[in-house]
Structures are given as structure tokens and as C-alpha cells.
Design a protein around this motif. Structure first.
Motif: not given
Ligand code: URP
Ligand code: ZN
Ligand code: ZN
Length: 471
Positions: A424-443
Motif C-alpha cells: 500500500t502506498p499509505y504504509e505506516g500512516i497513522e490514523v485516528t478513526g476507523w470503520p469497525v463495522k460495515t453493513l451492506v443492505r443491513g448485512v
């Protein structure tokens, strides 16, 4: 109230206009209730302390796209949409490329075969027009716009894709007749060719010189020309992957004249610079960052932020265009080693897009949560004819939801991205905030890093002409 299938309880719900504490009730894959306290349901997700946001819509991704002789794209729909889900996305709009000499309609059919049953998130297609023959202009494009593909991309550069000015005008005229939105890759072919030939004659062939061969003025000139063509025909256009101040100035100038010019930017223009293409002492590792337009400098990054804050940009997309690095069919094949000219253009970013925008934007106080949602989902849905089914949390919309932990600190790594590239070209970048769950049409498809989605859950999305984009 009818029995709900799922309640997302106790979270902070964010839309492009509002932030409120409420429960979200889902039935048959759609949002059917928003209330302070909903009755219990067979499935419940505790979202206390979390942000409940529309799933990301990435309206600029390349999946399973032919990359030219000997070059293989690293993601098809399986790995590409898996990576999308990990990054909090629920819809992708990929491109269906017409190769020169091929029928556009048959190209679209071929993409359907690549995507059907292979996608974890919902998907649609923009068309890429490279060969605007009379049949394409007169029959195929009009039929495809009516059949759910009301947007197409045209290129002002690349040997195998570039359209002449006359061809651009012909395609723009069809867009006007049919009510379609044209997306423009604005970099000028001849200037790039001239610079590339000259750099090669000087022995400047390392990946870094990719960025020297296409400076900002190349993008500025083409942006101005595309806008002029659009004005002549009388259509709105979308300038995609804007990299810096000079193209932005053209867009603002056009808007000042009353023209409808939309604009998109991408994470590479916020966190990478042309120096990344230098790699380690100008070695081939710089090829990991070769994309077009190339990343610029710190001042450009600041300019892009100002554009995101002030409404110059409607959409923030990944331009995910993945190749493997350590691979003959990727960034370091035999021809690519001879000159930057042959390094496949494009970088992976479908999973990193939203964490980067959230962290650099929301967590660092540059943009509000509502602007984040607009740039990551709502505006994409409005621009490309998916609204109100997609892009917001409201009654009747698909339950496409990303639940974010706004405080989670994560270091971006190749392992986390779950894409087909080997870096990944973004290797090592530190982020604050993360998508912990993703639901597609409720699934649930992504459960805190555990990939729980069913391949084939993602559905094709025929789209409407967008009043928002064209009005
Ligand atoms: O370098 C890039 N962006 N490659 C992908 C194709 C495109 O121009 O969007
Ligand atoms: Zn492009
Ligand atoms: Zn692209």
C-alpha cells in the motif's frame, strides 16, 4: 411498528446535514425507523460511543480493467470489493473500459460477467469511451445511458485512450442529448509526450521523472481546454482526480463564469508528494507511487484541503487502480524498468480512502463530520444518480452503514488493506478513526477486521440520470 430485523442502538447518527443520537431500525435491508429508543429486534448492534454513518461510496475505482500488453490489474471484483468493505464502503462505481476497436455495449457485458457473483458491496459502472465511432455515438452510448449507465469518462492523455479535441466535442454532444455526466481525465497528451521524450533523451528514466513529465501546468491546460469544450457544447462536466492549485483555479474560474464544473480529489493528493516517487535513492520503489496526475508538494496538499473545506470538491474518491509492485505484470516488469514511461499508472487506495479523510480531516479539525459524509458518500450518490436509495441515513434508504470508532488509532499496513496488491502506498500512516463495522443492505460484511461478508451479496446498481449533477 412492524417487527424490525436489526436495530443499531445508541450511536451518533451522522448525515451530510445533521448529527443526532438515535437508534436505526432496519427491515428487509432498508432503513425503516429512526428514533430515540426503538423496540428490540432479533439482531442488535450496540453502537454506544460510535458514529453511525452512511457507508462510503467510492465513485472512482478501477477493477478488473485490462492494463495493456503484459500488465495485469491486481484486483478484480472479489478482492477489490472486499478491500472496499474493510475501508467502510458499501458501494463502488467501477469503470467499464471500451478497448479501441471493441463495441462499448459488449465491453459493458464483459464487465458484468467479471462482477456478477463476485462482489461483496453494491456496484455500478461508468463507461470509458476510447473509440467514439459513429455506432458508439449514435446507438451504443444513447442506449447505455438509458439502461443505467448515465456517466462516462474520457481521457485527454494515454496512447490507448486519448481522444482528440474533435472526439471530445462529439462525446460531449451525446452527453448533452442524453443527459449524461462526462468525467474528464485532464492532462494534455502532447505536452506529456514531449516531456517524456526529452527526459528519456537525458537519461532521466527513473520513476520520479514520471512526476516531472506531467507538471501541474499540464493538468491546468487540459482542465481549461475541457471546460472550454464543455462550455461550447453547453454541458456540466466532472474533472476527476484534481491534484493541486492550478487545476482548482481553472474550476473556480469556470464557476465564476456560471459554468457547472464539478470536481473530485483523492487521498494521494493529501498525504503523498512527488518526493515519494524518488523511492530509496531513486530506485524502482518509487514506482509504488506512480499515478496520474502525480502527487505534488506540501503547498498543493494545503490547497486541496482548502478546496475540500470550501466546496471546490464535491467528491473524494480513491482512484483505486491497483497493480502489484514485485511482479513482472505490475510496477516492475521488464519494460517498466527501462523507463517511467512504461510503469503502469495507478495505485491502490480503496480501503485507505476513508480512514485518511476522517483522520486528516475530521480528527485534525479540518472538516466537520457532515462534510466528511458529504464527501465520502452523499455527494457521490447525488452526482451519479443513486440518491436517495444510497448515500444517506434516512427512512427508505438502503441500510448501507459504516460504524466508526472515532478514537481508534490504527497504523495503515498492507496486511490491513485486504486488496490484491502486494503493497500500500499509505504504509505506516497513522490514523485516528476507523470503520469497525460495515453493513451492506443491513448485512454485516466487515466486523472489526473480520471479513464476514458473502461473496455475491453485492448487487449491480442501474443508475438514473442525475438531476443534481446536470441541473
Ligand atoms: O494513475 C491513474 N490514475 N491511473 C488510473 C487511471 C486513471 O487515469 O484514472
Ligand atoms: Zn484518470
Ligand atoms: Zn482512475
Amino acid at each position: 411498528m412492524t417487527m424490525l430485523d436489526l436495530v443499531i442502538r445508541g450511536g451518533i447518527v451522522v448525515t451530510a446535514s445533521d448529527v443526532s443520537r438515535c437508534d436505526v431500525g432496519v427491515k428487509d435491508g432498508r432503513i425503516v425507523a429512526l428514533a430515540e429508543a426503538l423496540p428490540s429486534a432479533p439482531h442488535e448492534i450496540d453502537a454506544t460511543g460510535r458514529l453511525v454513518m452512511p457507508g462510503g461510496i467510492d465513485s472512482h475505482v478501477h477493477l478488473a480493467q485490462p492494463g495493456g500488453p503484459g500488465i495485469v490489474m491486481a484486483d478484480g471484483f472479489e478482492t477489490g470489493t472486499r478491500s472496499a468493505a474493510v475501508g467502510g464502503n458499501t458501494t463502488v462505481l467501477s469503470f467499464a473500459l471500451q478497448e479501441r476497436g471493441a463495441s462499448l455495449r459488449e465491453s459493458v457485458e464483459a464487465y458484468h460477467l467479471k462482477a456478477k457473483g463476485q462482489s461483496f458491496v453494491d456496484y455500478g459502472f461508468h463507461l470509458i469511451v476510447t473509440d467514439p465511432t459513429p455506432a458508439v455515438l449514435g446507438q451504443e452510448l444513447p442506449a447505455l445511458v438509458s439502461a443505467g449507465y448515465p456517466s462516462f469518462k474520457v481521457f485527454m492523455t494515454y496512447d490507448d485512450m486519448v481522444l482528440t479535441d474533435r472526439q471530445l466535442l462529439e462525446v460531449f454532444a451525446v452527453a448533452r442529448e442524453q443527459g449524461a455526466l462526462v468525467m474528464v481525465h485532464a492532462e494534455g497528451y502532447d505536452q506529456i509526450k514531449f516531456m517524456t521524450d526529452r527526459l528519456e533523451r537525458q537519461g532521466k528514466t527513473q520513476p520520479y521523472f514520471h512526476s516531472v513529465s506531467r507538471p501541474e501546468l499540464v493538468e491546468r491546460e487540459a482542465t481549461h481546454r475541457a471546460i472550454s469544450h464543455a462550455e461550447l457544447i453547453g454541458i456540466p462536466i466532472m474533472i476527476v482526480h484534481v491534484s493541486g492549485r492550478e487545476a482548482m483555479e481553472q474550476i473556480q474560474w469556470a464557476r465564476g463564469r456560471g459554468l457547472k464544473v464539478h470536481a473530485e480529489t483523492c487521498p494521494q493528493y493529501l498525504v503523498l508528494t512527488a518526493d515519494d516517487l524518488k523511492g530509496l535513492n531513486m530506485d524502482m520503489s518509487g514506482a509504488k507511487y506512480v499515478c496520474s496526475p502525480p502527487p505534488r508538494d506540501r503547498a498543493s496538499q494545503e490547497a486541496i484541503w482548502r478546496g475540500l473545506q470550501s466546496g471546490v470538491f464535491q467528491t473524494f474518491s480513491s482512484d483505486h487502480c491497483p497493480f502489484r509492485f514485485d511482479d513482472e505484470a505490475g510496477k516492475t516488469g521488464p519494460k517498466a524498468r527501462t523507463s517511467f514511461r512504461w510503469v503502469p499508472n495507478g495505485i491502490p487506495g480503496i480501503a485507505a480512502r476513508l480512514p485518511i479523510l476522517f483522520s486528516e480531516g475530521v480528527s485534525k479539525g479540518r472538516i466537520s463530520l457532515q462534510v466528511f459524509v458529504a464527501l465520502s458518500a452523499t455527494n457521490h450518490a447525488k452526482m451519479y444518480g443513486l440518491y436517495p436509495r444510497k448515500g444517506s441515513i434516512m427512512i427508505g434508504a438502503d441500510a448501507d452503514i459504516a460504524i466508526w470508532d472515532p478514537d481508534r488509532k490504527v497504523t495503515l499496513t498492507q496486511e490491513l488493506m485486504k486488496h490484491g496488491s502486494d503493497y500500500t502506498p499509505y504504509e505506516g500512516i497513522e490514523v485516528t478513526g476507523w470503520p469497525v463495522k460495515t453493513l451492506v443492505r443491513g448485512v454485516l460484511v466487515n466486523d472489526d477486521g473480520d471479513f464476514v461478508g458473502q461473496i455475491g451479496h453485492g448487487q449491480f446498481l442501474p443508475r438514473e440520470t442525475s438531476r443534481e449533477a446536470l441541473r
